[in-house]
Design an enzyme around this catalytic site. Sequence first.
Site, mmCIF file in Angstrom:
data_model
loop_
_atom_site.group_PDB
_atom_site.id
_atom_site.type_symbol
_atom_site.label_atom_id
_atom_site.label_comp_id
_atom_site.label_asym_id
_atom_site.label_seq_id
_atom_site.Cartn_x
_atom_site.Cartn_y
_atom_site.Cartn_z
ATOM 1 N N LYS A 266 0.810 -1.220 0.000
ATOM 2 C CA LYS A 266 0.000 0.000 0.000
ATOM 3 C C LYS A 266 0.847 1.275 0.000
ATOM 4 O O LYS A 266 0.328 2.351 -0.240
ATOM 5 C CB LYS A 266 -0.946 0.000 1.196
ATOM 6 C CG LYS A 266 -2.050 -1.042 1.050
ATOM 7 C CD LYS A 266 -3.055 -0.947 2.173
ATOM 8 C CE LYS A 266 -4.249 -1.857 1.926
ATOM 9 N NZ LYS A 266 -3.915 -3.292 2.134
HETATM 10 C C1 LIG Z 1 -4.581 -4.354 1.575
HETATM 11 C C2 LIG Z 1 -3.881 -5.631 1.546
HETATM 12 C C3 LIG Z 1 -4.278 -6.683 0.694
HETATM 13 C C4 LIG Z 1 -5.519 -6.603 -0.175
HETATM 14 O O1 LIG Z 1 -5.403 -5.692 -1.227
HETATM 15 P P1 LIG Z 1 -6.719 -5.158 -1.976
HETATM 16 O O2 LIG Z 1 -6.232 -4.219 -3.010
HETATM 17 O O3 LIG Z 1 -7.558 -4.497 -0.921
HETATM 18 O O4 LIG Z 1 -7.403 -6.360 -2.545
HETATM 19 C C5 LIG Z 1 -3.524 -7.830 0.672
HETATM 20 N N1 LIG Z 1 -2.438 -7.975 1.465
HETATM 21 C C6 LIG Z 1 -2.025 -6.997 2.299
HETATM 22 C C7 LIG Z 1 -0.834 -7.238 3.140
HETATM 23 C C8 LIG Z 1 -2.718 -5.793 2.368
HETATM 24 O O5 LIG Z 1 -2.307 -4.842 3.206
#
Ligand SMILES: *Cc1c(COP(=O)(O)O)cnc(C)c1O
Length: 438
Positions: free
Chosen positions: A107
């Site tokens: 993210k």
């Molecule tokens: C947010 C997140 C996901 C999921 O991603 P999306 O785009 O919401 O499907 C998967 N793994 C981790 C570690 C995350 O922080």
Amino acid sequence: MLYYSLKNYQNLVSFEDAVLTGLSPDGGLYMPKYIPKLEPQFFHKLPFFDMYAIAMFIIKPYIGKYIPEKFLDQIIHDTLNFSFPLKKIHDNIHVLELFHGPTLAFKDVGAQFIAGCLSFFSKKLEKNVTVLVATSGDTGGAVAKGFHKKQGIEVVILYPYNGISSLQKKQITTLGENILAVEIHGSFDDCQNLVKKAFLDKEINKKYILTSANSINVGRWLPQMFYYFLAYRQIIVKNLIEIIFSVPSGNFGNLFAGMIAEKMGLPIKFFIASTNVNDTVPRFLKSEKYHPLPVKKTISNAMDISNPSNFSRIWHLYKKNIFQLRKKLSSYKFTDEETLKSIEFIWKKYKYMLDPHGAIGYLGLKQYLQEINNTSDPAIFLETAHPIKFLDHMPSFLQKKIVIDQELEVFLKMKNITKKISLSNDFNIFKSWFLEKK
Ligand SMILES: *Cc1c(COP(=O)(O)O)cnc(C)c1O
């Protein structure tokens, strides 16, 4: 590029307005009006470009004139300030590591990009922008770090008082300055409800320019397209080949970004949406019935989401046609037990340490390849977080083996800020605090 609302295709806004509002006033998510196609030559030349040039080329059409190229280039450099290595695990299976960013989660890319865009727009408008987010853990840290010290932006992060790990809490509460962390006596859903009510509240909107920084905001998922191009760049040798991607999915923003990359022309053969037991999408692909159940807690908690907001974008992209969607996407769910077993298995057999989210990505990929009996096409799963972020959930014999690098050690030793804001989950109490805060 203009963006339309999924609730009313006639409601068109610029990139700037889409990022500044997050959601259309009619409640719909924004979609780009068209998807630019890239020439096949671009893909042949990919290995010869650096990642900044690739990112600029991909994202520029989505932004248009709203951010001058000089600034956009700076934002891209600030966003891609870490590496995205692709490693072979075994046979045709590879892992794309997305956790080398400042908060060890994929993210970071989206958070740093949207922070750059909002900071540019705030300067231009000569007005402060307030970002309000609820977090179940990972978003909060990435957003806090991405926006820290950005001028003209104030960030308010709501987190459930006993719902996030101690490392995640440190990542949110220790920065200070323009980052306000608010502990809510309630669940993640309570935090999310406070945010939703705040977005609809007249007085709050009169006082602040309020926006969101989760993956409903186009500024968050657009840059996630970069991963798929950067993976491709590392895997092609001579001929154009087609890749299979498995994406551990929660809110389905990451998968959606990959699907847009594919529509732009990136040679992706197939996607796998890998989930934990919050399996609304795997069930939907089988039965065509979209029926979210109450959220279940799992060890891959960043994916504990049962009504993924970005799935409506995916469904729209495939023209609400289940046959078209099934040609490009399969989806599987895995239990905590299966997740832990695969972490153990991959460590013992290949000396590679997965985190619970990446493990689900691996399992989804394995299952698909077995079903179609494919052992030759290059296949990649995304590893979305560093295993240390989920230390408590890792098999105990592995917890001691997790390597801590220096920067992380500094984080772990950091004290929590003692001045902490704590509120009940009552909207009126939150609202009066929010309107009065300095
Ligand atoms: C947010 C997140 C996901 C999921 O991603 P999306 O785009 O919401 O499907 C998967 N793994 C981790 C570690 C995350 O922080």
